[in-house]
Design a protein around this motif. Sequence first.
Motif, PDB file in Angstrom:
ATOM      1  N   GLY A 199       0.819  -1.199   0.000  1.00 32.73           N
ATOM      2  CA  GLY A 199       0.000   0.000   0.000  1.00 32.73           C
ATOM      3  C   GLY A 199       0.854   1.251   0.000  1.00 32.73           C
ATOM      4  N   SER A 200       2.016   1.197   0.645  1.00 34.56           N
ATOM      5  CA  SER A 200       2.853   2.385   0.714  1.00 34.56           C
ATOM      6  C   SER A 200       3.531   2.692  -0.615  1.00 34.56           C
ATOM      7  CB  SER A 200       3.920   2.214   1.802  1.00 34.56           C
ATOM      8  OG  SER A 200       4.786   1.132   1.480  1.00 34.56           O
ATOM      9  N   LYS A 201       3.833   1.645  -1.392  1.00 32.85           N
ATOM     10  CA  LYS A 201       4.503   1.854  -2.672  1.00 32.85           C
ATOM     11  C   LYS A 201       3.776   1.150  -3.810  1.00 32.85           C
ATOM     12  CE  LYS A 201       8.256   4.064  -1.205  1.00 32.85           C
ATOM     13  NZ  LYS A 201       8.702   5.366  -1.709  1.00 32.85           N
ATOM     14  N   GLY A 202       2.572   0.651  -3.566  1.00 35.80           N
ATOM     15  CA  GLY A 202       1.865  -0.132  -4.563  1.00 35.80           C
ATOM     16  C   GLY A 202       1.429   0.670  -5.773  1.00 35.80           C
ATOM     17  N   GLY A 203       0.787  -0.019  -6.723  1.00 35.62           N
ATOM     18  CA  GLY A 203       0.336   0.634  -7.939  1.00 35.62           C
ATOM     19  C   GLY A 203       0.729  -0.178  -9.146  1.00 35.62           C
ATOM     20  N   THR A 204       1.065   0.481 -10.239  1.00 37.85           N
ATOM     21  CA  THR A 204       1.413  -0.203 -11.478  1.00 37.85           C
ATOM     22  C   THR A 204       2.916  -0.467 -11.559  1.00 37.85           C
ATOM     23  OG1 THR A 204       1.662   1.918 -12.604  1.00 37.85           O
ATOM     24  CG2 THR A 204      -0.511   0.895 -12.665  1.00 37.85           C
ATOM     25  N   ASN A 205       3.291  -1.279 -12.549  1.00 36.41           N
ATOM     26  CA  ASN A 205       4.710  -1.602 -12.750  1.00 36.41           C
ATOM     27  C   ASN A 205       5.461  -0.413 -13.340  1.00 36.41           C
ATOM     28  OD1 ASN A 205       3.121  -4.155 -12.788  1.00 36.41           O
ATOM     29  ND2 ASN A 205       5.150  -5.052 -12.961  1.00 36.41           N
ATOM     30  N   ASN A 206       6.667  -0.206 -12.818  1.00 37.83           N
ATOM     31  CA  ASN A 206       7.549   0.837 -13.354  1.00 37.83           C
ATOM     32  C   ASN A 206       8.982   0.367 -13.126  1.00 37.83           C
ATOM     33  OD1 ASN A 206       8.541   3.193 -14.403  1.00 37.83           O
ATOM     34  ND2 ASN A 206       8.144   4.432 -12.582  1.00 37.83           N
ATOM     35  N   GLU A 207       9.465  -0.453 -14.042  1.00 37.59           N
ATOM     36  CA  GLU A 207      10.765  -1.104 -13.855  1.00 37.59           C
ATOM     37  C   GLU A 207      11.973  -0.180 -13.942  1.00 37.59           C
ATOM     38  OE1 GLU A 207       7.808  -4.155 -15.007  1.00 37.59           O
ATOM     39  OE2 GLU A 207       8.429  -2.239 -15.914  1.00 37.59           O
ATOM     40  N   PRO A 208      12.042   0.780 -14.864  1.00 39.65           N
ATOM     41  CA  PRO A 208      13.278   1.549 -15.046  1.00 39.65           C
ATOM     42  C   PRO A 208      13.845   2.214 -13.798  1.00 39.65           C
ATOM     43  CG  PRO A 208      11.858   1.860 -16.935  1.00 39.65           C
ATOM     44  CD  PRO A 208      11.057   1.077 -15.932  1.00 39.65           C
TER      45      PRO A 208
END
Length: 324
Positions: A199-208
């Motif tokens: 929840g603190s850093k969740g969301g969509t993928n952002n690999e770079p």
Amino acid sequence: MEKCQAIVQAGSQQVTYEITQATQETALIFIEIYKHRDNLKVRAIGRRFFGGLKPLAESFGVEVEDHASAEVAATMASPAPAAPASVQSPNPAPAPAPVPVNLSKIDLLKRKVTLTLEKKKIEPIKARVAVVFDASGSMYKLYRNGTVQEAFERILAIAAAFDDNGELDVWFFAKDYLRAPSVTARDFENYIARTYTLGSKGGTNNEPPVMEDVIRKYTVEEPNVSIPTYIIFFSDGGVSQKGKITQLITESSTKNLFWQFVGLGQANYGVLQNLDEMPGRYIDNANFFALDDISRIGDEELYDRLLNEFPAWIKEARAKGILA
């Protein structure tokens, strides 16, 4: 014997597991039952041994000397000389107490890593080891049911087996990323729950961004060209930034970094699925494979796949001067 069956009964639940086509085996491991938090978990193993209990014991890190059984047999076969009539035989000295074997779960997994290297005829590896976990919203269930903790423990065993200082460096990523504290085998229990709160850093993928931070740590903050860095990167798909990911992998191909991407589930892994054909790199520095369910794959198979290309990369990196 052609078929063996193990049945585990827990209350009203029953788990049945069969091994078929067993012929010359003298020892079998059907399943692993272990405590996870407040519950018991069962994992199918299906491992067969030839040669009795010796290879089975050695697979758990217990050393068994080859000549021990021969000495015992020779002693039993040779009658002891009779004591003179005028001399009373002393009472035999008590046998020494057996040395307790106290192996943690990570110790046992570490031994399996070593066996994988031995099976592949690979010399012991010394390397820095890192793991990057997808923490996007679609991973929520895997965090809650303990799958990520289990995967972490299995990767920690690799660090324990050949990391330069016994530490595993850990990252989490979603839209943002989190560089977590490094960890050793002494402090692995509940590491995921203690370190990362969903929840603190969740969301969509952002690999770079997380890839850039990994590169920064090992090439700017803590450079060491004499030792390879092995990065295991877990993703459950949704990989979209093809251009930036391609650029980072290509640019890092001149560095002592090897990327092992692991897909979790049946999903869209985008550019990761074509790493072996990615042009423009100084050296092939990445590999990818997907798992439908990491909790269902045995330890030996997992380590066999994780260590499929990394040892060959080390040899090529040394030949091309990437590793001193």
